[in-house]
Design an enzyme around this catalytic site. Structure first.
Site, PDB file in Angstrom:
ATOM      1  CB  CYS A 454     -29.590 -17.379  22.112  1.00 37.67           C
ATOM      2  SG  CYS A 454     -28.448 -16.167  22.255  1.00 37.67           S
ATOM      3  CG  HIS A 827     -28.452 -15.816  18.644  1.00 37.25           C
ATOM      4  ND1 HIS A 827     -29.629 -16.085  19.168  1.00 37.25           N
ATOM      5  CD2 HIS A 827     -29.124 -16.498  17.537  1.00 37.25           C
ATOM      6  CE1 HIS A 827     -30.662 -16.113  18.440  1.00 37.25           C
ATOM      7  NE2 HIS A 827     -30.432 -17.351  17.720  1.00 37.25           N
TER       8      HIS A 827
END
Length: 996
Positions: A454, A827
């Protein structure tokens, strides 16, 4: 005396008479006596304790042993020697066929009297070896419990080093063979107590020696995954799992699910046996481990295992809801199994005959546990009704059973179904439950997460949304001899023109991967961005130049064009320059050095430093999202404090540096800041963005990007160990160091240095401070006399040239957000917008700004949220409030685009003008053909899936297709996709079939 005691014990007198006589013997034993008599008494008491046929005889033996241990310690130590203990442990005690079962109890009793003796270490060494041997012989649960009791009371006897790991593994082997031979309640309770003693010993060892945990778990998995054993291992193994620290769960599950040496049959066997553990009473966290393994299998797309295990075990798990002692764990596992099994109604329908009976039983139980379970079960049932409607004849008895229970609303149902769906199951289970995926309603395309990538996806989307950079990359000629830039061009082209909802950046990842990054691990997106830009810059710099149509533009003079063409694309787009000046505080000599940069790394000021209102030599301003005009009089440019400031005379205090002032969104009627010459008198109430003013302005107790920039640009004192070596003074002197921007980049990248090294924990920690982000930023750039003269000439102003600061306006384009508390985890996602000129094309730049059209103003506030495969509409309000709502989600990397105007660089004006003139660039033939080919392939895949789906549901009653829309909102919405000259391959079952 031993003869007397033996005669009394063996006599037929009543026990009360015997007890009186024995008491006299024991009292006499407390008196001094010769060694031979002591030895005889110890032999007799040992015989009574180990081979006594009644509990009374063993109790007498125990009492005598304790008396002699207390009152005759030397004789006891001599008797309780290593040789005697070795004989007991290896040969036993008593006649053949009737060996005593109390040897371990006897040793535990005697150890307490020799702990301080010279022979204690020898005894401990012997026992460390013998208990390991005993465990390897697979003793009964009762004997294992005695070993555990002995070692718990005397941890000096626990094997050490490699033997300790082996001991743990063998102990787990023993537990795997435990069986309760009787179904009586007392026997079951005794069995559970024995198991808890053994598993409790493992917990004690693991607490002191964590290195033994993983080898123990490996042995456990070997046992439960074995397909060779005719008899299944004992459910008592569940007692072992409850003591494994939960912080190890992610790593253990990841290793198991990614281990290629474990076959599907072994994994299926192991997870099936783990699910059986829900029947183990009083176990803690067992359901968490089962669900974690199920999720781990879904993450690596081993759906065939999940389907088989769910169908074979779900009824057994459901049946455990009848038993309060295991109900909570069983219900957790049942919920996940049902909610994740969304491709077919088969698992739910297996339970339909059992539900009414269970509901009736729980209602009859009338306990808090039963009431809570009924509510959760009803919620689960309604989720299944909603998911698999169209079976009224089957559902009617169940609906009747739960009609009095609460019904969840539709949002709650969709949330539960969306939260627990198997990741990417549409790709692997096309034959079971194909889905018709479609592009996001935003028109943007997501990027598939290839395993903690990510960080890369967020950076790529931010670069893609930098429209001037995207246009330049897409305009590359076919034979540009820049392999990495070519891969980026292909990736951008597919993001622009593909019909897929998401594509795979696998090829670009492998090409741009920093060699020190660990595969599969989370990385720092800022570090990746720096490496990527540096690679692209160096690749072009070494001779692989990009052809630019801008060089033919008449907007640039020949001198500027020559300077411009000597720059790489990265320098043109992201390159800026900074002047670092150091002034000796003794002689006031100033040395300076100019450096290039592609991003500014902004540290957080110390907690005790109040930045807002502190001193700095440079002004940084935050302004509302309005049309900004440059100074009417360039002579108002603020001068450099080191150039215009008069040197202090000896004995006079130094002149104070200039105060930093910030402009924020102003309310109607509020007076502008008197120190700002660039404030724009536009009524804030007429500004459609004024509603976002509060979010853009920092509260008094929070940070702002302005604070961090001011701190970055503020002077730094070089004293003590950091003294500066002044060439003029030829010695170390106190000095003042300051940084000044001399050339503002077209795209300004700001990295907020949130990760710092904590020497106490030896780890990088994250600064979670909320930092407000201005949507428009005015950055001070130091201009030379020549540049000042050029500005004056363009403005027809007669003010004389002099060095000073000019405010350059920047618009916020992208915000990369890190969610988590560590750079090694968490993330990344990003908010971005198409950042175009605020001043509409064709508007005169030398007059009063014309109001932009409603369409342009709407576009100005349109933001997108890129979260791997998911792309959705967003707003600047969401960007501003993300940390307020989610404290661990913090802005990390910011992209600003320089706004064209009189104060901007001619090169940047040319870039912006070219973007307006040419629009989206045309792609070369091979790239267009590859995209067309992949789009056709995607349409064929969708048609094939539609045909399969029609065949699949043709025999079923018609049901609502609400899920078709909800599936589009899931983060795991990633069809196979990619971008390559040879893009193709990969049907619905190939996840990464299409790569560069």
């Amino acid at each position: 005396m031993d003869k007397i005691l033996e005669a009394v014990v063996m006599s037929s007198y009543p026990n009360n008479v015997k007890q009186g006589l024995v008491r006299r013997v024991i009292e006499a034993a407390k008196q001094p006596m010769d060694s031979e008599q002591c030895w005889s008494m110890l032999e007799l008491s040992t015989k009574l304790y180990l081979t006594g046929d009644t509990k009374y005889k063993r109790e007498i033996g125990k009492e005598v042993l304790e008396v002699y241990g207390h009152y005759h310690p030397e004789e006891f130590e001599e008797f309780f020697n290593v040789r005697f203990l070795l004989s007991l442990l290896q040969e036993g005690y008593g006649p053949l066929g009737k060996r005593s079962h109390y040897v371990l109890d006897y040793i535990q009793l005697g150890l307490q009297f020799v702990l301080e003796s010279p022979s204690a270490n020898s005894i401990f060494s012997l026992l460390r070896i013998e208990v390991l041997r005993k465990v390897c012989e697979r003793p009964s649960p009762k004997q294992c419990a005695k070993i555990s009791k002995l070692l718990t009371q005397h941890p000096q006897c626990i094997p050490t080093g490699k033997h300790q790991v082996l001991f743990c593994q063998q102990l787990i082997r023993c537990i795997g063979q435990f069986q309760c031979v009787s179904e009586g309640e007392e026997d079951i309770m005794e069995f559970l107590e024995q198991v808890n003693k053994v598993s409790g010993l493992l917990q004690r060892i693991w607490r002191t020696q964590t290195s033994a945990i993983l080898p123990s778990l490996k042995e456990l998995f070997t046992i439960i995954s074995s397909t060779e054993e005719q008899e299944a291992p004992s459910n008592a193994l569940a007692s072992v799992v409850q003591f494994v620290p939960l912080e190890l769960m992610d790593g253990v599950i990841r290793n198991l699910t990614n281990d290629d040496t474990i076959t599907d049959v072994q994994m299926m066997t192991a997870i099936g046996r783990m699910i059986d553990w829900v029947s183990w009473p009083l176990g803690k966290n067992i359901d968490k481990w089962i669900i974690a393994l199920l999720k781990g299998l879904a993450a690596v797309k081993k759906f065939s295992i999940l389907i088989e295990v769910t169908l074979s075990k779900i009824e057994k798990v459901f049946s455990k809801l009848l038993y309060p002692i295991v109900r909570e764990g069983a219900l957790s596992v049942l919920q996940y199994m049902l909610l994740s099994f969304q491709h077919s109604h088969e698992a739910f329908h297996l339970l339909l005959p059992h539900i009414p009976r269970l509901v009736a039983s729980l209602k009859k139980e009338d306990s808090n546990s039963a009431a809570s379970s009924l509510e959760q079960l009803a919620e689960l049932i309604h989720c299944m009704f909603f998911r698999f409607s169209g079976f009224p004849d089957l559902y009617e008895p169940v609906l009747e059973a739960v009609k009095a229970l609460p019904i969840p609303n539709e949002d709650r149902i969709k949330h539960l179904l969306g939260q627990n769906a198997w990741t990417s199951q549409k790709n692997e289970l096309a034959c079971f439950y194909p889905r018709l995926a479609s592009k996001s309603e935003t028109g943007k395309i997501g990027l598939i997460n290839l395993g903690n990538t990510c960080y890369m996806n967020s950076i790529i989307q931010s670069l893609f949304m930098a429209s001037d950079f995207r246009h330049s990359v897409l305009n590359l000629t076919e034979g540009n001899s820049q392999p990495l830039m070519t891969k980026l061009q292909w990736l951008f082209a597919f993001l622009e023109h593909s019909q897929r909802p998401a594509i795979s950046p696998e090829s670009f990842l492998s090409a741009s991967w920093p060699p020190w990054f660990t595969p599969g691990a989370q990385q720092d997106c800022s570090e990746y961005l720096k490496y990527l830009l540096d690679r692209l810059h160096e690749e072009e710099k070494t001779g692989k130049r990009i052809y630019q149509k801008l060089k033919e533009s008449s907007l640039m003079s020949q001198a500027v064009e020559h300077h411009y063409l000597n720059k790489t694309l990265i320098e043109k787009m992201f390159g800026g320059k900074m002047m670092t000046k150091i002034r000796c505080l003794k002689c006031l000599n100033v040395s300076s050095r100019e450096e290039a940069f592609t991003d500014l790394s902004l540290a957080f000021p110390p907690p005790d430093r109040h930045v807002r209102g502190s001193t700095s030599v440079l002004p940084v301003e935050e302004i509302g999202p309005q049309f900004i005009e440059p100074p009417e009089n360039p002579s108002q440019l603020m001068g450099s404090p080191w150039i215009r400031r008069k040197p202090p005379m000896a004995g006079e205090p130094a002149a104070p540096p200039m105060l930093v002032e910030t402009l924020s969104f102003q309310e109607p009627g509020e007076q502008g800041n008197p120190l700002s010459s660039d404030a724009v008198g536009v009524d804030a109430a007429k500004d459609p963005l004024s509603a976002f003013g509060e979010q853009a302005c920092a509260p008094k107790d929070s940070r702002s990007v302005l604070d961090l920039i001011n701190y970055f640009l503020s002077p730094e004192r070089l004293t003590a160990e950091n003294k500066y070596h002044c060439e003029k003074c030829a010695s170390l002197q106190d000095a003042e160091k300051v940084a000044e921007l001399t050339e503002g980049p077209h795209y300004l990248i700001l990295t907020l240095l949130r990760f710092s090294f904590d020497p106490r924990t030896m780890k990088r920690k994250k600064i979670l401070d909320n930092v407000s982000i201005p949507v428009v930023l005015k950055l001070p750039v130091l201009v030379s006399p020549e540049e000042t003269e050029d500005v004056c000439r363009r403005e027809k102003d007669r003010a004389g040239p002099e060095s000073g600061f000019m405010s350059v306006v920047y618009d916020l384009c992208s915000v990369v957000v890190h969610s988590g508390i560590s750079s090694e985890s968490g993330h990344y996602y990003c908010y971005s917008r198409e950042c175009t000129d605020t001043v509409p094309h064709g508007q005169p730049r030398d007059g009063t700004p014309k109001p932009a059209s409603d369409k342009q103003l709407d576009f100005e506030i349109q933001w997108y949220l890129f979260n791997d495969t998911r792309v959705s509409f967003s707003s600047f309000e969401s960007v501003s409030n993300v940390t307020s709502f989610f404290p661990k989600d913090t802005a990390y990397v910011l992209f600003y685009r320089q706004r064209p105007g009189r104060q901007s660089c001619p090169l940047h004006e040319a870039l912006a003008e070219a973007g307006r003139l040419h629009g989206e660039p045309s792609l070369h033939k091979d790239l267009m053909e590859a995209i067309s080919k992949d789009n056709i392939l995607y349409l064929q895949e969708q048609e094939k899936e539609a045909r399969n789906r029609a065949a699949y549901i043709s025999a079923l009653p018609k049901s609502p297709l609400w899920w078709r829309d909800s599936d589009r909102d899931k983060d795991d919405d990633n069809s196979s996709g990619g971008c390559s000259p040879a893009a193709g391959g990969g049907g619905s079952g190939s996840f990464h079939g299409l790569v560069f």
